[in-house]
Scaffold this motif. Structure first.
Motif: not given
Length: 403
Positions: A228-256
């Motif tokens: 959701p856009q709210a989650a993308q914004d909270m992790y700073g997807m458009g401005t922070s590579g670090f935040g983007k990678n943390l969002l990906m890490s959360r999705r990855l563990v959520e998938y297993g």
């Protein structure tokens, strides 16, 4: 605010992954370059100016101090365990990284001597999640010595770089893809005669992993646009590579996924350490806090251990360039999540943070703690690729830091 409770859930994702939330996982945030423990987790404000953090300090809700750039983490300190007494003896970036990433010293090593924790997770839990093909071990930003060493290349993990993500998609019709797999199988039947049994098996295993990833749900886990856009914004997807990678890490563990590394460098501050923390500290503080809150709100924090570490710290005394040099006598280590009791400081240093006061912990103790969380038996032996039995746990290092 950065409160994770504002995230809008993707109902399909939650439904698909609810049964996998009980699996133990680790997200390792690696601060490459050697973050200063004094300016991060042990600001010692009562010490002389030349030693204490010139970034100031902030009192956490649990009563201990963090560096002045970490007010968000201070607000969730009840979710953190800060370890101030980890050290080792290696002041070289590369070999010290090897020690921290594997538990074993890598002095003068030209190659990896010991498997990384992510590789061991793959060995124990399988290279891919059986439900959807998601890799057990994923790297968002490669770290030196993060591979599999003597347990075999099939456990080396998946690199989630741009090329790796591109390779996850089938670019030909499914029928043509299936025909190619059949052709590969015919070729593989002659591999053991041509190249030897071990190399042939590793090739077949690696190919099987790739097919599982491509044909399973794995590509969805890496697609951050499904958030959701709210989650993308909270992790700073458009401005922070670090935040983007943390969002990906959360999705990855959520998938297993079981072990995900996030490399956030830039901490080799030989000059102007204050300016360096002014630039890097707030990003580390903000998005790490977002991740912890997000995992908690999703009911995932108790099973997901977050490890924040670095190859070494910086010299206790500020140098003539207003920076700090390499110093392995003290290190930075923070744990969150995993279902452990937090809100505490483990170990201490002397008043100027020049050395550990009391019993020091080692990278081996950190590694034992990680492997314990992942359910790796203390008595597990692995037969290496040369046919020799080896213990996974270091017998000389027995501490579990959060037990």
């Amino acid at each position: 605010t950065i409160g994770a409770s504002t995230i809008l859930f993707n109902s399909n994702l939650v439904a698909d992954t609810s049964e996998r939330k009980a699996e133990k996982s680790v997200i390792m945030i690696y601060l490459s370059g050697g973050i200063s423990a004094t300016d991060f987790i042990n600001p010692i404000p009562d010490s002389p100016v030349a030693y204490r953090s010139n970034r100031g300090s902030v009192k956490t809700k649990s009563g201990f101090l963090l560096g002045g750039d970490f007010s968000n983490l201070a607000g969730i300190s009840d979710e953190l365990s800060v370890v101030r007494n980890m050290n080792h003896r290696d002041a070289n970036h590369e070999s010290a990284t090897g020690w921290v990433m594997t538990s074993e010293p890598h002095f003068q090593a030209n190659e990896q001597k010991w498997p990384s924790y992510g590789a061991m997770a793959g060995y124990v839990h399988g290279t891919n999640n059986p439900h959807n093909g998601i890799p057990t071990y994923v790297k968002t930003g490669s770290i030196r010595y993060d591979d599999a060493a003597w347990i075999g290349s099939k456990y080396m993990g998946y690199d989630a770089d741009a090329e790796g993500l591109k390779s996850m998609k089938i670019t030909v019709p499914q029928k043509q893809f299936n025909n190619r797999l059949k052709m590969l199988s015919l070729l593989e039947s002659n591999f053991d005669n041509t190249y030897g049994d071990e190399l042939a098996r590793e090739w077949v295993d690696l190919k099987g992993q790739a097919v599982n990833v491509i044909q399973g749900e794995a590509s969805q886990a890496f697609d951050l646009k499904l958030e959701p856009q709210a989650a993308q914004d909270m992790y700073g997807m458009g401005t922070s590579g670090f935040g983007k990678n943390l969002l990906m890490s959360r999705r990855l563990v959520e998938y297993g996924a079981r072990f995900v590394t996030v490399n956030y460098g830039g901490w080799d501050m030989h000059s102007d350490v204050s300016g360096g923390f002014e630039r890097r500290g707030p990003e580390l503080d903000k998005y790490t806090t977002v991740l912890i809150k997000d995992l908690k709100d999703r009911g995932m924090l108790d099973n997901t251990m977050i490890v924040i570490c670095s190859e070494f710290s910086r010299t206790p005394k500020i140098n003539t360039n207003a920076g700090r040099d390499h110093y392995p006598g003290i290190n930075s280590l923070v744990f969150a999540g995993g279902g452990y009791d937090h809100g505490r400081v483990i170990g201490k240093t002397d008043k100027n943070a020049t050395q550990v006061d009391g019993i020091p912990y080692t990278p081996g103790d950190m590694g034992n703690t990680i492997l314990h969380h992942l359910g790796v038996s203390k008595t597990l032996q692995v037969t290496d690729n040369a046919g020799r039995p080896r213990f996974v746990y270091q017998r000389k290092s027995k501490n579990i830091l959060l037990a």
